[in-house]
Design a protein around this motif. Structure first.
Motif, short mmCIF file in Angstrom:
data_model
loop_
_atom_site.label_atom_id
_atom_site.label_comp_id
_atom_site.label_asym_id
_atom_site.label_seq_id
_atom_site.Cartn_x
_atom_site.Cartn_y
_atom_site.Cartn_z
N LEU A 37 0.91 -1.22 -0.14
CA LEU A 37 -0.14 0.05 -0.23
C LEU A 37 0.75 1.25 0.03
CD1 LEU A 37 -2.72 1.28 0.05
CD2 LEU A 37 -2.61 1.13 2.54
N GLN A 38 1.86 1.28 0.82
CA GLN A 38 2.75 2.59 0.88
C GLN A 38 3.56 2.64 -0.38
OE1 GLN A 38 6.87 2.18 2.83
NE2 GLN A 38 5.79 3.63 4.25
N VAL A 41 0.89 4.17 -2.96
CA VAL A 41 0.60 5.50 -2.83
C VAL A 41 1.80 6.27 -3.20
CG1 VAL A 41 0.37 7.41 -0.91
CG2 VAL A 41 -0.85 5.17 -0.76
N LEU A 63 -6.61 3.95 -5.29
CA LEU A 63 -6.15 4.21 -3.97
C LEU A 63 -7.11 5.04 -3.29
CD1 LEU A 63 -2.38 4.44 -4.48
CD2 LEU A 63 -3.31 2.83 -3.00
N TRP A 67 -9.17 3.99 0.02
CA TRP A 67 -8.93 4.60 1.37
C TRP A 67 -10.55 4.93 1.85
CZ3 TRP A 67 -5.79 2.42 4.07
CH2 TRP A 67 -5.19 2.85 5.01
N SER A 127 -11.35 11.20 7.49
CA SER A 127 -10.73 10.25 6.34
C SER A 127 -11.58 9.98 5.23
CB SER A 127 -9.85 9.22 7.03
OG SER A 127 -8.86 9.64 8.09
N LEU A 135 -4.19 9.53 3.00
CA LEU A 135 -3.30 8.64 2.37
C LEU A 135 -1.90 9.12 2.40
CD1 LEU A 135 -4.94 7.16 -1.13
CD2 LEU A 135 -4.37 5.96 1.00
#
Length: 256
Positions: A37-38, A41, A63, A67, A127, A135
């Motif tokens: 995921l990181q 992003v 993404l 999220w 969020s 994110l």
């Protein structure tokens, strides 16, 4: 009744941790791993920045959708947690007032869990409303020397120019909106706390030691919660009115 509420609260805490990944794995399985995921992003933001267009590219758009869904699931769960823990606190305080002194600790604990559930609900509403900004903190642990480092440097330099790129303009607008959402939601909760405090004061019965203890305890918890929310509102207002620094902070970019 208390046993059922305890079981429901425990189940909801477990669901808060496990449910989003479990429910979204079928559609967004490639984001299931934290490192994946990181990395996604980082790639999505680099692609967005270098594309020079205000619209999100496919990866970043996916993404953002992921999220949004992740936090929307948590909004539903934390809403139920708030109701369950509030009902549990009421039930335990009533038991305490009926000469069951041992229930005082449980009543205080349930009240604190109600406050924590409220905080989780606020954060997840924020969020869900602006997922792209939510994110950005995932970028803070990116490997040194990666493309995101160069993009971060370019973004920091672009913030000093009179006219930034379309992507930067969108991101700054999203950062403003992100923090104004927090201001509005926190202010609503502050108002609810004020009404609850006024109702509690009106129902106070002099001369009963247990009632006095309950009122003092609830007053302390509500006062601390209100002070924390006031701090959050203040910081959020400052961040919303200075989105450049807030954007850099969200990405873990130093301004020095």
């Amino acid at each position: 009744m208390i046993g059922l509420l305890l079981a429901a609260g425990s189940a909801l805490v477990a669901a808060f941790v496990l449910a989003p990944a479990a429910l979204l794995r079928g559609t967004y399985g490639d984001f299931d791993d934290g490192a994946a995921l990181q990395g996604a992003v980082g790639r999505g933001l680099v692609e967005y920045w270098r594309g020079g267009e205000p619209q999100f590219p496919a990866l970043l758009g996916r993404l953002v959708d992921y999220w949004f869904r992740w936090h929307a699931i948590k909004v539903v769960i934390t809403s139920m947690m708030l109701v369950v823990f509030a009902l549990l606190a009421v039930a335990l305080w009533r038991r305490y007032l009926r000469d069951a002194a041992g229930y005082a600790v449980g009543a205080i604990g349930a009240t604190v869990f109600t406050v924590l559930a409220t905080g989780l609900l606020i954060v997840n509403i924020q969020s869900t409303a602006v997922p792209v900004v939510a994110l950005l903190p995932l970028l803070a642990g990116s490997a040194p020397g990666s493309d995101i480092d160069e993009t971060s440097r370019e973004m920091r330099e672009a913030l000093t120019e009179p006219a930034g790129s379309p992507a930067l303009t969108v991101l700054l607008g999203e950062v403003e909106r992100y923090h104004w959402v927090m201001v509005v939601v926190a202010a609503i909760v502050l108002g609810a706390i004020g009404l609850a405090a006024a109702a509690l004061r009106k129902r106070r019965v002099p001369g009963d030691a247990r009632v006095r203890f309950m009122h003092r305890t609830l007053t302390v918890i509500m006062t601390l919660t209100a002070c924390l929310l006031l701090l959050v509102v203040t910081v959020s207002v400052l961040s919303a009115t200075n989105p450049s620094d807030a954007l850099l902070a969200a990405m873990g970019i130093t301004t020095g």
